[in-house]
Design an enzyme around this catalytic site. Structure first.
Site, mmCIF file in Angstrom:
data_model
loop_
_atom_site.group_PDB
_atom_site.id
_atom_site.type_symbol
_atom_site.label_atom_id
_atom_site.label_comp_id
_atom_site.label_asym_id
_atom_site.label_seq_id
_atom_site.Cartn_x
_atom_site.Cartn_y
_atom_site.Cartn_z
ATOM 1 N N CYS A 78 6.428 2.569 -1.844
ATOM 2 C CA CYS A 78 5.915 1.753 -0.686
ATOM 3 C C CYS A 78 6.395 0.424 -0.621
ATOM 4 O O CYS A 78 7.225 -0.079 -0.399
ATOM 5 C CB CYS A 78 4.207 2.220 -0.580
ATOM 6 N N HIS A 172 2.948 7.324 -1.873
ATOM 7 C CA HIS A 172 1.922 6.438 -2.870
ATOM 8 C C HIS A 172 1.762 7.802 -3.900
ATOM 9 O O HIS A 172 0.889 8.515 -4.001
ATOM 10 C CB HIS A 172 0.788 6.083 -2.429
ATOM 11 N N GLU A 174 1.144 7.632 -6.887
ATOM 12 C CA GLU A 174 0.056 7.299 -7.983
ATOM 13 C C GLU A 174 -1.216 7.397 -7.410
ATOM 14 O O GLU A 174 -2.328 7.382 -8.153
ATOM 15 C CB GLU A 174 0.010 5.549 -8.159
HETATM 16 N N1 GLN Z 1 3.106 -1.930 5.014
HETATM 17 C C1 GLN Z 1 3.014 -2.610 3.599
HETATM 18 C C2 GLN Z 1 4.086 -3.621 3.529
HETATM 19 O O1 GLN Z 1 4.849 -3.966 4.577
HETATM 20 C C3 GLN Z 1 3.240 -1.603 2.674
HETATM 21 C C4 GLN Z 1 2.253 -0.459 2.504
HETATM 22 C C5 GLN Z 1 1.928 0.111 1.362
HETATM 23 O O2 GLN Z 1 2.433 -0.345 0.151
HETATM 24 N N2 GLN Z 1 1.039 0.942 1.399
HETATM 25 O O3 GLN Z 1 4.183 -4.159 2.219
#
Ligand code: GLN
Length: 193
Positions: A78, A172, A174
């Site tokens: 992410c 995610h 995790e």
């Molecule tokens: N929207 C977040 C970003 O731009 C990432 C979101 C996340 O890690 N769940 O960093």
């Protein structure tokens, strides 16, 4: 095997717990010195804008790039994928240093806002049963370089990719108790987890 988790901000505890449940030694990485002797590093989800600001001026990302050039395997999830992407679709992280190293173009927040978070079963290359992918303000992978392999897709869009030992997920892995994606990453490094 010792795996570090970048612990500047975000869901690093969840990654540490997941790795611990797989019997892997872990450590938090907040400084360049913490990178010495690691077999792999995980970059967690969270808020990439916060991560790049906290890292700015510490030399951590420059040292990490040297370790990656020396072969350190890295898995970004992410926000971690955003740090690893060679290209972002906009300049919302301003002039802050990111890492790069994964030949993808990523659009931040392209799966919508917090309230549009969702989970969905994902068929992952190498796994017999689907995993439940959790997407939270997730980045979307728009383009892939020729050496980037797709390990899972959602609605035809790549959501888990790897380029050699650099892995990226827009969701995610995790969260929850399913450690199979972490285990896959570690298997590719030769770990017997
Ligand atoms: N929207 C977040 C970003 O731009 C990432 C979101 C996340 O890690 N769940 O960093």
């Amino acid at each position: 095997m010792r795996v570090g988790v970048l612990a500047l901000q975000g869901a690093f505890r969840e990654h540490l717990l997941m790795l611990g449940s797989l019997g892997v030694d872990t450590c938090k990485v907040t400084k360049s010195e913490h990178l010495a002797g690691l077999d792999a590093l995980i970059l967690p989800g969270g808020e990439s804008t916060a991560m790049v600001r906290i890292a700015a001026g510490t030399g951590l990302f420059a040292t990490l790039r040297e370790h990656m050039a020396g072969g350190l395997p890295v898995f970004g999830t992410c926000a971690g994928l955003i740090l690893l992407a060679d290209r972002l679709s906009d300049d919302s992280l301003g002039g802050y240093d990111r890492l790069g190293g994964l030949d993808v173009t990523v659009a931040r927040n392209a799966y919508g806002r917090q309230r549009e978070s969702f989970t969905t079963p994902l068929t992952v290359h190498g796994l017999d049963e689907p995993v439940e992918g959790t997407f939270i303000r997730a980045p979307q992978i728009l383009e892939l370089g020729p050496d980037t392999e797709v390990l899972a897709r959602h609605d035809d869009v790549p959501v888990l990719v790897r380029q050699g030992s650099i892995w990226g997920a827009s969701f995610h892995p995790e969260l929850g108790t399913d450690g199979r994606i972490h285990a896959e990453f570690l298997h590719h490094l030769g770990a017997a987890v």
